[in-house]
Motif scaffolding. Sequence first.
Motif, mmCIF file in Angstrom:
data_model
loop_
_atom_site.group_PDB
_atom_site.id
_atom_site.type_symbol
_atom_site.label_atom_id
_atom_site.label_comp_id
_atom_site.label_asym_id
_atom_site.label_seq_id
_atom_site.Cartn_x
_atom_site.Cartn_y
_atom_site.Cartn_z
ATOM 1 N N GLY A 141 30.035 -24.619 7.999
ATOM 2 C CA GLY A 141 29.318 -23.749 7.993
ATOM 3 C C GLY A 141 27.664 -24.071 8.148
ATOM 4 O O GLY A 141 27.269 -25.338 8.062
ATOM 5 N N PRO A 142 27.081 -22.748 8.496
ATOM 6 C CA PRO A 142 25.592 -23.244 8.855
ATOM 7 C C PRO A 142 24.666 -23.874 7.760
ATOM 8 O O PRO A 142 25.199 -23.876 6.489
ATOM 9 N N PRO A 143 23.904 -24.994 7.766
ATOM 10 C CA PRO A 143 23.454 -25.290 9.329
ATOM 11 C C PRO A 143 24.311 -26.233 9.951
ATOM 12 O O PRO A 143 23.786 -26.603 11.096
ATOM 13 N N PHE A 144 25.344 -26.749 9.514
ATOM 14 C CA PHE A 144 26.177 -27.626 9.794
ATOM 15 C C PHE A 144 27.570 -27.107 10.604
ATOM 16 O O PHE A 144 28.668 -27.514 10.203
ATOM 17 N N ASP A 145 27.233 -26.187 11.368
ATOM 18 C CA ASP A 145 28.663 -25.674 11.846
ATOM 19 C C ASP A 145 29.106 -25.842 13.248
ATOM 20 O O ASP A 145 30.076 -25.466 13.955
ATOM 21 N N SER A 146 28.303 -26.984 13.683
ATOM 22 C CA SER A 146 28.905 -27.534 14.971
ATOM 23 C C SER A 146 28.141 -29.179 14.943
ATOM 24 O O SER A 146 27.409 -29.544 15.626
ATOM 25 N N PHE A 147 29.045 -29.748 13.823
ATOM 26 C CA PHE A 147 28.370 -30.982 13.354
ATOM 27 C C PHE A 147 29.076 -32.254 13.744
ATOM 28 O O PHE A 147 30.221 -32.495 13.487
ATOM 29 N N PRO A 148 28.524 -32.938 14.892
ATOM 30 C CA PRO A 148 29.135 -34.219 15.198
ATOM 31 C C PRO A 148 29.363 -35.078 14.330
ATOM 32 O O PRO A 148 28.122 -35.597 13.623
ATOM 33 N N LEU A 149 30.583 -35.923 14.220
ATOM 34 C CA LEU A 149 30.502 -36.950 13.186
ATOM 35 C C LEU A 149 31.580 -37.869 14.013
ATOM 36 O O LEU A 149 32.421 -37.786 14.518
ATOM 37 N N ARG A 150 31.056 -39.135 13.422
ATOM 38 C CA ARG A 150 31.832 -40.328 14.230
ATOM 39 C C ARG A 150 33.118 -40.508 13.321
ATOM 40 O O ARG A 150 32.962 -40.897 12.047
ATOM 41 N N ASN A 151 34.186 -41.120 13.976
ATOM 42 C CA ASN A 151 35.376 -41.516 13.290
ATOM 43 C C ASN A 151 35.591 -40.993 11.913
ATOM 44 O O ASN A 151 35.744 -41.353 11.198
ATOM 45 N N TYR A 152 35.540 -39.542 12.108
ATOM 46 C CA TYR A 152 35.882 -38.696 10.794
ATOM 47 C C TYR A 152 37.104 -38.018 10.841
ATOM 48 O O TYR A 152 37.562 -37.331 11.791
ATOM 49 N N THR A 153 37.796 -37.832 9.910
ATOM 50 C CA THR A 153 39.017 -37.163 9.694
ATOM 51 C C THR A 153 39.062 -36.154 8.438
ATOM 52 O O THR A 153 38.599 -36.687 7.327
#
Length: 330
Positions: free
Chosen positions: A226-238
């Motif tokens: 959800g905004p503002p993290f609606d296209s949030f790249p994350l490393r090694n995340y499940t």
Amino acid sequence: MKNLLLASSCCLVIGTTASAQNLAPVITSSIAPFTEFVGAPARSIDLTAAFADPDASSAVQFSVLLPSSTGIFNIALDGVHKSITVANFLDYVNSGRYFAPDPTTHMLASSFVHRSVPGFIVQGGEFIGTVDPSHPGNAQPIAVVTFPKIQNEPGISNKKGTIAMAKVGGDPNSATSDWFVNLQDNGGAPANLDTQNGGFTVFGHVTGGGMTTVNAIAAVPAFNFGPPFDSFPLRNYTPPAPIKLVNLVSINAITVIPPLAFTATSDNPAVASAAISGKNILVAGLQSGTAHITAKATDLDGANVSQTFTVTVAAGPARLANISTRGQVG
């Protein structure tokens, strides 16, 4: 600051492919021939007065944490044409505002890439990743402390590999700390970043092979929280696990670097030597004769220009004898 991200998200859409063009360094003044004496201290010549990069008044190096490595990319900053925006960006870099002491751990926390849209942009400079004091194993973003908003400076196209400032929708003069790198040509339709909202100010470009790192950032899986993290790249995340600091695509260093690298050679090194010390060339006379010194300036994209000047080395000037006179009586 969240309003800035939301407005920017509404304004940015996917564009088409194009590449940014680099301008090669130029000679701004010729180095005049001169005479040097054998054994005299080396003459120092400031090469920044002899060469310039038309589209890079300064530069920065980003170090970013990727899923299994640390990536590096350099940005040439065009302060000649976008002086307000470059000065603003360097204010954030030099003041350390893209970093902040973590209130919980008291260690230095860094900003991170908070938005990544494949084939479009990667975006950062708005948030810093700290530890959640209520859940110390988890991450908690805090806003970068901003300077006042700056005047918009459109005019350079939002082509692939360029860096530009994000803004609040409907307010052309609202850029602060938030930057993005164009993954494709977004200047024209359908994104129209060169014209919408007064145009998004491009103030530099990724140099050399740096887009390999930027594309690696874009390849990191992105998640919608959800905004503002609606296209949030994350490393090694499940998902749905809590987000930890190690999951963030952190910008762990931003370093100011020279936009030009210098080299020097002598065609007669037995007569005169040439060496580089920072931005200066040091020329020393070793024995009588003539040497031609070539100085070369290379930008961060590998383009270069050179000039050659003549050094005549002469024997040291004659020294006056130390004569003393004594008064005589008689």
